[in-house]
Write an enzyme that holds these catalytic residues in place. Structure first.
Site, PDB file in Angstrom:
ATOM      1  CB  CYS A   1      38.186  52.656  42.609  1.00  0.00           C
ATOM      2  SG  CYS A   1      38.907  52.580  40.950  1.00  0.00           S
TER       3      CYS A   1
ATOM      4  CG  HIS B   1      43.513  51.879  39.572  1.00  0.00           C
ATOM      5  ND1 HIS B   1      42.447  52.178  40.386  1.00  0.00           N
ATOM      6  CD2 HIS B   1      44.299  52.998  39.565  1.00  0.00           C
ATOM      7  CE1 HIS B   1      42.570  53.413  40.845  1.00  0.00           C
ATOM      8  NE2 HIS B   1      43.680  53.929  40.348  1.00  0.00           N
TER       9      HIS B   1
ATOM     10  CD  GLU C   1      41.158  46.870  40.488  1.00  0.00           C
ATOM     11  OE1 GLU C   1      42.282  47.389  40.343  1.00  0.00           O
ATOM     12  OE2 GLU C   1      40.337  47.238  41.349  1.00  0.00           O
TER      13      GLU C   1
ATOM     14  CB  CYS D   1      38.629  49.159  38.755  1.00  0.00           C
ATOM     15  SG  CYS D   1      40.262  49.923  38.725  1.00  0.00           S
TER      16      CYS D   1
END
Length: 360
Positions: free
Chosen positions: A95, A65, A67, A98
């Site tokens: 989420c 992801h 992040e 992260c």
């Protein structure tokens, strides 16, 4: 966190809107790569030290992801897995994965754009950052440039959510799952949904043999079968041509409307012989066929004769030939229930004197 407070003050001299626009630029790069458009940047002392954008598809990595990618790069740049004094900007609410990574990294602040009502854990589904029991507290600011961040996501998903191959209201389509385990056709298969006169209905056909050939054999099934019944005969013909060193014939094997993987009109009144004949004629046009030999069982001869009448210079009628008899499991695969069988009921009457213009 001896210098966390000072760094936080310095980070604020870079406005949250400026930081989010940097993250948006990363999200746009993700979209251009076919990834979900989420971008992130890590800032320390007013300097961008790392960027990240979604890359799970390209990297085959479910943790990639935006992040996490940015956090990894920031840790590498700083030479420390603790990112004290840093602010992370991300275009979508983080989420759980992260958010947990940010807490473990001791990030001072996280600033996000659009809320994520399905997986966001910075206040939407839950607030992972709001638990005082955790040994680190990260400040959260949400909603920065939320409309722009959200619109980028909407623009990305909109064409993907539109069904490019919808089923007409007057028809049914057998789910693909019903065909799991059935033998596959070699070569090409086509699903055409824009044939004139029946636009919107999907016609499926197998296309075996030289793709550039303009001469072909059109093989039709009967009312108690579908295209798969011709598979073994077509493969045997191809193998024989190869053995004899002859040019392989091109075979076109459609599922008539109401059968196999083609759409199935709900009403028997659809199944006029001329309707099917014109659809097959349009199929031959679409495939660029110039000379077409027609073959099928005796019960389908009225349809073959109607097709021949449309352009006698193109079509030639071969002697009637029955395809293989499919085992019951394969024969019934396209028909989850009796509502799918309008075509079979209608075509079964063609051999009993139904004329080319008769509605059945």
């Amino acid at each position: 966190m001896s210098q966390g407070g000072d760094d936080r003050k310095q980070d604020l001299s870079l406005s949250d809107e400026q930081g989010m626009r940097l993250a948006l630029a990363q999200a746009q790069l993700a979209a251009a790569s076919g990834e979900v458009p989420v971008g992130a940047v890590v800032v320390k002392n007013c300097q961008v030290i790392a960027t990240g954008r979604n890359a799970p598809i390209a990297s085959h990595d479910p943790t990639a992801h935006a992040e996490v990618v940015a956090l990894r790069e920031a840790a590498r740049v700083l030479g420390n897995y603790r990112l004290e004094g840093c602010t992370l900007y991300v275009t979508l609410e983080p989420c759980a994965m992260c958010s947990g990574a940010m807490l473990h990294a001791r990030v001072d602040r996280v600033v996000f754009g659009a809320a994520d009502p399905r997986t966001g854990v910075a206040g939407s589904v839950l607030n992972l950052f709001g638990h005082p029991q955790l040994n680190h507290q990260t400040q959260v600011t949400g909603g920065v440039l939320a409309e722009e961040c959200g619109q980028l996501l909407k623009d990305f998903f909109k064409p993907r959510r539109v069904n490019p191959d919808p089923v007409r209201e007057d028809a049914l389509r057998t789910p693909d799952a019903a065909f799991e385990g059935t033998p596959a056709w070699p070569g090409r298969t086509w699903c055409l949904t824009d044939l004139p006169g029946v636009a919107g209905l999907r016609l499926h056909c197998a296309d075996v043999g030289p793709p550039e050939a303009t001469d072909a054999v059109l093989c039709l099934h009967g009312p108690d079968s579908w295209s798969l019944a011709w598979r073994d005969a077509v493969l045997a013909a191809s193998a024989a041509s190869a053995t004899l060193g002859q040019q392989e014939l091109r075979h076109i094997v459609p599922d008539l409307f109401g059968f196999g993987r083609s759409d199935k009109p709900k009403k028997e009144s659809f199944h006029q012989i001329q309707t099917h004949a014109h659809a097959l004629h349009a199929l031959c046009d679409r495939l660029g066929l110039k000379q077409v030999q027609l073959v099928g069982p005796k019960c389908i001869q009225p349809l073959l004769m109607a097709l021949l009448a449309l352009q006698p210079s193109r079509y030639a009628l071969l002697p009637a030939q029955d395809p293989a008899v499919l085992p019951k499991g394969l024969r019934d695969a396209p028909y989850p229930d009796k509502g799918y069988r309008a075509g079979a009921r209608a075509l079964s009457r063609w051999g009993a004197g139904g004329g080319a213009d008769e509605q059945v």
